[in-house]
Design a protein around this motif. Structure first.
Motif, PDB file in Angstrom:
ATOM      1  N   ILE A 146      47.398 -76.204  -9.551  1.00 30.75           N
ATOM      2  CA  ILE A 146      48.449 -76.403 -10.133  1.00 30.75           C
ATOM      3  C   ILE A 146      49.393 -77.635  -9.451  1.00 30.75           C
ATOM      4  O   ILE A 146      49.140 -77.677  -8.180  1.00 30.75           O
ATOM      5  CB  ILE A 146      49.262 -75.306  -9.755  1.00 30.75           C
ATOM      6  CG1 ILE A 146      48.655 -73.741 -10.372  1.00 30.75           C
ATOM      7  CG2 ILE A 146      51.087 -75.252 -10.270  1.00 30.75           C
ATOM      8  CD1 ILE A 146      49.072 -72.698  -9.865  1.00 30.75           C
ATOM      9  N   THR A 147      50.032 -78.533 -10.242  1.00 34.20           N
ATOM     10  CA  THR A 147      50.610 -79.789  -9.766  1.00 34.20           C
ATOM     11  C   THR A 147      52.090 -79.245 -10.107  1.00 34.20           C
ATOM     12  O   THR A 147      52.624 -79.100 -10.885  1.00 34.20           O
ATOM     13  CB  THR A 147      50.162 -80.930 -10.415  1.00 34.20           C
ATOM     14  OG1 THR A 147      48.785 -81.164 -10.260  1.00 34.20           O
ATOM     15  CG2 THR A 147      50.820 -81.937  -9.991  1.00 34.20           C
ATOM     16  N   VAL A 148      53.095 -79.775  -8.677  1.00 32.90           N
ATOM     17  CA  VAL A 148      54.462 -79.344  -8.877  1.00 32.90           C
ATOM     18  C   VAL A 148      55.065 -80.796  -8.775  1.00 32.90           C
ATOM     19  O   VAL A 148      54.646 -81.620  -7.749  1.00 32.90           O
ATOM     20  CB  VAL A 148      54.733 -78.548  -7.576  1.00 32.90           C
ATOM     21  CG1 VAL A 148      56.288 -78.273  -7.697  1.00 32.90           C
ATOM     22  CG2 VAL A 148      54.026 -77.280  -7.578  1.00 32.90           C
TER      23      VAL A 148
ATOM     24  N   LYS B 127      59.291 -78.322  -9.913  1.00 31.28           N
ATOM     25  CA  LYS B 127      58.862 -77.841 -11.332  1.00 31.28           C
ATOM     26  C   LYS B 127      57.360 -77.963 -11.537  1.00 31.28           C
ATOM     27  O   LYS B 127      56.621 -78.959 -11.413  1.00 31.28           O
ATOM     28  CB  LYS B 127      59.735 -78.247 -12.378  1.00 31.28           C
ATOM     29  CG  LYS B 127      61.195 -78.484 -11.954  1.00 31.28           C
ATOM     30  CD  LYS B 127      61.716 -76.897 -12.328  1.00 31.28           C
ATOM     31  CE  LYS B 127      63.303 -76.908 -12.226  1.00 31.28           C
ATOM     32  NZ  LYS B 127      63.789 -75.613 -11.994  1.00 31.28           N
ATOM     33  N   VAL B 128      56.812 -76.692 -12.323  1.00 31.55           N
ATOM     34  CA  VAL B 128      55.462 -76.777 -12.684  1.00 31.55           C
ATOM     35  C   VAL B 128      55.696 -77.346 -14.205  1.00 31.55           C
ATOM     36  O   VAL B 128      56.228 -76.679 -14.993  1.00 31.55           O
ATOM     37  CB  VAL B 128      54.654 -75.552 -12.784  1.00 31.55           C
ATOM     38  CG1 VAL B 128      53.403 -75.551 -13.232  1.00 31.55           C
ATOM     39  CG2 VAL B 128      54.561 -75.032 -11.274  1.00 31.55           C
ATOM     40  N   LYS B 129      54.971 -78.251 -14.445  1.00 27.01           N
ATOM     41  CA  LYS B 129      55.026 -78.997 -15.746  1.00 27.01           C
ATOM     42  C   LYS B 129      54.188 -78.243 -16.875  1.00 27.01           C
ATOM     43  O   LYS B 129      54.795 -77.887 -17.799  1.00 27.01           O
ATOM     44  CB  LYS B 129      54.705 -80.418 -15.680  1.00 27.01           C
ATOM     45  CG  LYS B 129      54.715 -81.162 -17.069  1.00 27.01           C
ATOM     46  CD  LYS B 129      54.158 -82.404 -17.034  1.00 27.01           C
ATOM     47  CE  LYS B 129      54.556 -83.353 -18.449  1.00 27.01           C
ATOM     48  NZ  LYS B 129      53.863 -84.677 -18.442  1.00 27.01           N
ATOM     49  N   GLU B 130      52.943 -77.720 -16.348  1.00 31.41           N
ATOM     50  CA  GLU B 130      52.080 -77.320 -17.371  1.00 31.41           C
ATOM     51  C   GLU B 130      52.235 -75.706 -17.426  1.00 31.41           C
ATOM     52  O   GLU B 130      52.083 -75.185 -16.160  1.00 31.41           O
ATOM     53  CB  GLU B 130      50.800 -77.853 -17.160  1.00 31.41           C
ATOM     54  CG  GLU B 130      50.658 -79.264 -17.237  1.00 31.41           C
ATOM     55  CD  GLU B 130      50.662 -80.037 -18.741  1.00 31.41           C
ATOM     56  OE1 GLU B 130      50.645 -78.966 -19.520  1.00 31.41           O
ATOM     57  OE2 GLU B 130      50.931 -80.902 -18.607  1.00 31.41           O
TER      58      GLU B 130
ATOM     59  N   GLN C  63      57.420 -69.065 -10.228  1.00 34.82           N
ATOM     60  CA  GLN C  63      57.919 -67.681  -9.476  1.00 34.82           C
ATOM     61  C   GLN C  63      56.628 -67.073  -8.959  1.00 34.82           C
ATOM     62  O   GLN C  63      56.748 -66.756  -7.713  1.00 34.82           O
ATOM     63  CB  GLN C  63      58.256 -66.813 -10.396  1.00 34.82           C
ATOM     64  CG  GLN C  63      59.512 -66.851 -11.415  1.00 34.82           C
ATOM     65  CD  GLN C  63      59.962 -65.935 -12.457  1.00 34.82           C
ATOM     66  OE1 GLN C  63      59.251 -64.981 -12.666  1.00 34.82           O
ATOM     67  NE2 GLN C  63      60.917 -66.439 -13.105  1.00 34.82           N
ATOM     68  N   GLN C  64      55.382 -67.118  -9.412  1.00 31.15           N
ATOM     69  CA  GLN C  64      54.387 -66.437  -8.906  1.00 31.15           C
ATOM     70  C   GLN C  64      53.812 -67.166  -7.789  1.00 31.15           C
ATOM     71  O   GLN C  64      53.158 -66.847  -6.693  1.00 31.15           O
ATOM     72  CB  GLN C  64      53.071 -66.242  -9.928  1.00 31.15           C
ATOM     73  CG  GLN C  64      53.697 -65.348 -11.001  1.00 31.15           C
ATOM     74  CD  GLN C  64      54.053 -64.124 -10.389  1.00 31.15           C
ATOM     75  OE1 GLN C  64      53.275 -63.246  -9.889  1.00 31.15           O
ATOM     76  NE2 GLN C  64      55.151 -63.680 -10.767  1.00 31.15           N
ATOM     77  N   ILE C  65      54.245 -68.695  -7.551  1.00 31.07           N
ATOM     78  CA  ILE C  65      53.522 -69.436  -6.405  1.00 31.07           C
ATOM     79  C   ILE C  65      54.642 -69.472  -5.427  1.00 31.07           C
ATOM     80  O   ILE C  65      54.536 -70.265  -4.210  1.00 31.07           O
ATOM     81  CB  ILE C  65      52.834 -70.732  -6.892  1.00 31.07           C
ATOM     82  CG1 ILE C  65      54.018 -71.591  -7.505  1.00 31.07           C
ATOM     83  CG2 ILE C  65      51.692 -70.557  -7.763  1.00 31.07           C
ATOM     84  CD1 ILE C  65      53.338 -72.967  -7.784  1.00 31.07           C
ATOM     85  N   GLY C  66      55.836 -68.864  -5.586  1.00 33.78           N
ATOM     86  CA  GLY C  66      57.022 -69.015  -4.687  1.00 33.78           C
ATOM     87  C   GLY C  66      57.831 -70.269  -4.709  1.00 33.78           C
ATOM     88  O   GLY C  66      58.412 -70.588  -3.453  1.00 33.78           O
TER      89      GLY C  66
ATOM     90  N   LYS D 110      57.360 -71.331 -15.957  1.00 33.20           N
ATOM     91  CA  LYS D 110      58.516 -71.076 -15.169  1.00 33.20           C
ATOM     92  C   LYS D 110      57.893 -69.593 -14.652  1.00 33.20           C
ATOM     93  O   LYS D 110      58.473 -69.572 -13.388  1.00 33.20           O
ATOM     94  CB  LYS D 110      59.678 -70.755 -15.846  1.00 33.20           C
ATOM     95  CG  LYS D 110      60.347 -72.033 -16.437  1.00 33.20           C
ATOM     96  CD  LYS D 110      61.740 -71.669 -17.195  1.00 33.20           C
ATOM     97  CE  LYS D 110      62.516 -72.981 -17.569  1.00 33.20           C
ATOM     98  NZ  LYS D 110      63.728 -72.730 -18.178  1.00 33.20           N
ATOM     99  N   TYR D 111      57.227 -68.884 -15.254  1.00 33.24           N
ATOM    100  CA  TYR D 111      56.327 -67.651 -14.737  1.00 33.24           C
ATOM    101  C   TYR D 111      55.695 -68.266 -13.508  1.00 33.24           C
ATOM    102  O   TYR D 111      55.627 -67.495 -12.364  1.00 33.24           O
ATOM    103  CB  TYR D 111      55.709 -67.073 -15.512  1.00 33.24           C
ATOM    104  CG  TYR D 111      55.197 -65.742 -14.888  1.00 33.24           C
ATOM    105  CD1 TYR D 111      56.076 -64.558 -14.649  1.00 33.24           C
ATOM    106  CD2 TYR D 111      53.847 -65.736 -15.246  1.00 33.24           C
ATOM    107  CE1 TYR D 111      55.209 -63.548 -14.126  1.00 33.24           C
ATOM    108  CE2 TYR D 111      53.061 -64.558 -14.537  1.00 33.24           C
ATOM    109  CZ  TYR D 111      53.513 -63.467 -14.124  1.00 33.24           C
ATOM    110  OH  TYR D 111      53.240 -62.449 -13.577  1.00 33.24           O
ATOM    111  N   ILE D 112      54.760 -69.210 -13.636  1.00 33.71           N
ATOM    112  CA  ILE D 112      53.816 -69.558 -12.411  1.00 33.71           C
ATOM    113  C   ILE D 112      54.840 -70.021 -11.502  1.00 33.71           C
ATOM    114  O   ILE D 112      54.166 -69.752 -10.274  1.00 33.71           O
ATOM    115  CB  ILE D 112      53.067 -70.980 -13.077  1.00 33.71           C
ATOM    116  CG1 ILE D 112      52.086 -70.388 -14.319  1.00 33.71           C
ATOM    117  CG2 ILE D 112      52.074 -71.406 -12.112  1.00 33.71           C
ATOM    118  CD1 ILE D 112      51.316 -71.269 -15.163  1.00 33.71           C
TER     119      ILE D 112
END
Length: 453
Positions: free
Chosen positions: A313-315, A320-323, A449-452, A445-447
């Motif tokens: 995962i790239t922030v 923000k997580v784009k994908e 939240q899950q990675i904090g 957006k859910y991801i």
């Protein structure tokens, strides 16, 4: 049947194994020696039929191993051949039923699980499609062999068992999932979805479950210990005594965490890897090198056994997580035949562990490794939110709305969108149209939240 047929030493594991090997290269019809013909309509499991016909003991549900004097438990299990002539286990290996009321008071070394399953007699048979072999009695038994857990696997299995016990102690038996653990799972086991049992620390009834060895683990057993000439060894994260007091998860995360805050260029320099270019899947390469591996993490022995899927995962520098996160494309005509409790999507989430490897860009647009974490989907997110998207998708497909499936704005957890190479990459709909392939996705957006974030 002659008494000679049952001539083996019930107290000797080797004698029992030698007797079992007489089944090799026989069909079940041949091995059962007319038992099923005389008892037409017998729908018992193939393993149960062998117990009576070949080994001469009555089917039971005792807490002790099948061959009590020898400490050997008999298990019959199928395998299939997939693409590239690759043998894989067809299903998980179901062991003993979990008694929620007594489990919290057990220690692993004297647990009902360990007493029953220390030594397994595995009888493998080749399962084939109905158009090839219509009757299951004609499946071929190919291998019969004793099996005990290798020491490094046993440490992980013990940790899995303790994790299941702890969840029951917390009054969360109803939230057990095979995604909680690595090699040993707690699979549902009952006549139907209404098979429930009381649990000791909650008023909520829980699905009846049994200990089981995951399909991914059984595939490794099949290839590494059973099939001659079929060994497919992969890189291993662990040496025999690497774990010490660690669990598999804590061991892996320690390996990652020593790189926290480092740029990917610094990481690759530290592990002695030259970076000439950064292709699309560069972060996957970085993640492998952090664990001192040459190949992708998912190809290692431990990740294959545990069915751990890696998601890099790239922030962005704005946090923000784009994908969004994609899963395999579904076929419209097949999806609508499924029921939620046995659906492909639900089974995937329940049976898969995820390792999130998180990278972040800083204000200078440099890419850094931030953290790694194990994740499996929370119970309510799956059973409420994801199910809502799945149900709505089914309804719209049936109504001919395959081009208008649930979007990310309709649900906080998941959505459906195209997952195809191009516009010509399609599947047929129930109405006969051809619509671009689609899949379920977790919202970006859910991801977050899950990675904090």
């Amino acid at each position: 049947m002659s008494e000679q047929k049952f001539a083996y030493d019930v107290s000797s594991p080797k004698s029992i194994e030698n007797h079992a090997k007489k089944l090799e290269n026989k069909s079940f019809r041949e091995a059962l020696d007319g038992l099923v013909i005389r008892e037409k309509g017998n729908k018992g499991g193939l393993g149960q039929l062998l117990e009576k016909s070949h080994f001469g003991y009555e089917i039971n549900s005792n807490a002790e191993p099948d061959f009590e004097e020898a400490g050997v438990e008999l298990k019959t299990t199928p395998y299939i051949y997939r693409s590239k002539n690759r043998p894989v286990a067809k299903e998980r290996l179901v062991l003993n039923i979990i008694d929620y009321m007594t489990l919290p008071h057990e220690k692993f070394e004297n647990s009902s699980f360990w007493k029953k399953n220390q030594t397994l007699l595995l009888i493998f048979y080749l399962h084939q499609a109905k158009d090839v072999i219509p009757n299951r009695l004609d499946y071929q038994i190919t291998h019969a062999q004793l099996f005990q857990f290798p020491e490094k696997d046993l440490k992980i299995i013990k940790a899995d068992w303790e994790k299941i016990v702890e969840k029951v102690r917390q009054g969360k038996a109803h939230e057990l999932s095979e995604g909680d653990t690595n090699y040993l799972g707690a699979c549902t086991k009952g006549a139907n979805k209404y098979s429930h049992r009381p649990q000791p620390y909650s008023d909520e009834y829980a699905m009846q479950r049994a200990f089981s060895l995951k399909t991914s683990y059984m595939t490794t057993v099949l290839n590494h210990y059973i099939l001659p000439g079929k060994k497919t060894y992969h890189e291993s994260i662990l040496e025999e005594n690497d774990l010490g007091e660690d669990t598999l998860e804590s061991f892996i995360l320690k390996k990652f965490n020593r790189f926290s805050g480092m740029s990917v260029d610094t990481i690759m320099s530290e592990v002695g890897e030259e970076v000439e270019s950064k292709p699309k899947h560069f972060t996957a390469r970085v993640a492998s090198k952090m664990l001192n591996l040459d190949d992708r993490l998912e190809k290692t022995e431990e990740f294959r056994k545990a069915n751990i899927k890696v998601k890099n995962i790239t922030v962005s520098k704005k946090g923000k997580v784009k994908e969004s996160m994609s899963f395999p494309a579904f076929k419209y005509k097949e999806l609508i035949k499924e029921e939620w409790d046995s659906s492909t999507l639900r089974e995937m989430f329940l049976n898969t562990r995820f390792l999130f490897v998180v990278f972040r860009y800083n204000e200078h647009n440099e890419l850094f490794f931030e953290k790694a974490l194990f994740w499996n989907i929370p119970h309510n997110d799956l059973e409420i939110e994801v199910r809502e998207v799945w149900d709505e998708t089914i309804n719209r497909i049936k109504d001919g709305e395959c081009r208008n499936l649930p979007t990310a704005s309709e649900n906080p957890v998941a959505h459906v969108r195209p997952h195809a190479q191009n516009k010509q990459d399609t599947y047929e709909t129930p109405q006969g149209d051809h619509v671009v392939k689609k899949s379920f996705w977790l919202n970006n957006k859910y991801i977050e939240q899950q990675i904090g974030l």
